[in-house]
Design a protein around this motif. Sequence first.
Motif, short mmCIF file in Angstrom:
data_model
loop_
_atom_site.label_atom_id
_atom_site.label_comp_id
_atom_site.label_asym_id
_atom_site.label_seq_id
_atom_site.Cartn_x
_atom_site.Cartn_y
_atom_site.Cartn_z
N VAL A 55 0.99 -1.32 0.23
CA VAL A 55 0.58 0.09 0.12
C VAL A 55 1.12 1.20 0.30
CG1 VAL A 55 -1.94 -1.25 0.84
CG2 VAL A 55 -0.21 0.08 2.39
N CYS A 56 1.66 0.99 0.20
CA CYS A 56 3.33 2.77 -0.04
C CYS A 56 3.62 2.90 -0.93
CB CYS A 56 4.37 2.12 1.45
SG CYS A 56 4.97 3.61 1.19
N PRO A 57 3.04 3.87 -1.12
CA PRO A 57 2.67 4.93 -2.15
C PRO A 57 4.62 5.68 -2.54
CG PRO A 57 1.58 6.61 -1.03
CD PRO A 57 1.73 4.88 0.35
N ARG A 76 11.87 9.52 2.59
CA ARG A 76 10.77 9.21 1.47
C ARG A 76 9.28 9.81 1.97
NH1 ARG A 76 12.89 6.31 -3.30
NH2 ARG A 76 11.17 6.76 -4.60
N CYS A 77 8.90 9.66 3.23
CA CYS A 77 7.54 9.23 3.76
C CYS A 77 6.85 10.44 3.35
CB CYS A 77 7.75 8.76 5.24
SG CYS A 77 6.33 8.46 5.68
N VAL A 78 5.91 9.90 3.02
CA VAL A 78 4.99 11.26 2.57
C VAL A 78 3.38 10.97 4.01
CG1 VAL A 78 5.13 11.71 0.27
CG2 VAL A 78 3.37 10.25 1.28
N PHE A 79 3.57 10.56 5.02
CA PHE A 79 3.33 10.69 6.03
C PHE A 79 1.45 10.56 5.75
CE2 PHE A 79 6.39 12.47 6.69
CZ PHE A 79 7.20 12.26 8.10
N CYS A 80 1.22 9.44 4.85
CA CYS A 80 -0.15 9.04 4.94
C CYS A 80 -0.73 8.66 5.46
CB CYS A 80 -0.34 8.31 3.41
SG CYS A 80 0.30 6.94 3.28
N GLN A 81 0.15 7.53 6.58
CA GLN A 81 -0.31 6.64 7.48
C GLN A 81 -1.38 4.80 6.39
OE1 GLN A 81 -2.88 8.62 11.02
NE2 GLN A 81 -4.01 6.13 10.77
N GLN A 82 -0.94 4.83 5.94
CA GLN A 82 -2.03 3.69 4.71
C GLN A 82 -1.01 2.47 5.38
OE1 GLN A 82 -3.64 4.22 1.26
NE2 GLN A 82 -1.81 5.14 1.04
N CYS A 83 -0.06 2.27 6.32
CA CYS A 83 0.77 1.14 6.17
C CYS A 83 -0.06 0.70 7.52
CB CYS A 83 2.40 1.48 6.85
SG CYS A 83 3.28 3.04 7.06
N ALA A 84 0.48 1.80 8.50
CA ALA A 84 -1.22 1.72 9.48
C ALA A 84 -1.61 1.24 9.66
CB ALA A 84 -0.31 2.73 10.51
S1 SF4 Z 1 2.98 6.73 6.02
FE1 SF4 Z 1 3.75 3.94 5.46
S2 SF4 Z 1 2.58 4.33 4.01
FE2 SF4 Z 1 2.45 6.30 3.65
S3 SF4 Z 1 4.21 6.66 2.92
FE3 SF4 Z 1 4.50 6.60 4.89
S4 SF4 Z 1 5.54 4.64 5.31
FE4 SF4 Z 1 4.26 4.38 3.13
#
Ligand code: SF4
Length: 141
Positions: A55-57, A76-84
């Motif tokens: 799921v990580c974009p 590189r993380c965009v802090f979207c929280q999809q992984c969590a």
């Molecule tokens: S919050 Fe998780 S899913 Fe989103 S960019 Fe960061 S590591 Fe990837």
Amino acid sequence: MKVPPTLSTVLSNLFKKPATNPFPNTEPVPTPEGFRGKLVYDVDKCVGCRLCVMVCPAGVIEYVPEVRKVTFWLGRCVFCQQCADVCPVNAIKMSDEFLLATYDKYDDNLRWFKEDEIAELKRKLEEQKKAKEAAKKEGSK
Ligand code: SF4
Ligand code: SF4
């Protein structure tokens, strides 16, 4: 003479306290509940299902097949929280840490599950495997 409305606002504001937060001389503005800051990975909870990788974009997460865990490079993380959100065992959480500036993009603070930890886990797994095989041999005697 009538005072223009803008001037009266300016004059009244001159005597008010500044509405700024002079960080870093003070604490930063508190984060709200549910804030998406630096993620935290609990390697012991992880079952290696790879859903977070899928799921990580932003390509932050990499699967390490030998140990069935994942590594993160938060540069590189965009802090979207999809992984969590997708993790079935809650091995990933978003913390309220956001002061992440660094001079080195590979700073240890931006990584989870580093090479030395992977090597250590590999060594432990090897030991466990050997112990199991030895126990099997003992049992078959
Ligand atoms: S919050 Fe998780 S899913 Fe989103 S960019 Fe960061 S590591 Fe990837
Ligand atoms: S989704 Fe959770 S359990 Fe699955 S690999 Fe990622 S961190 Fe591990």
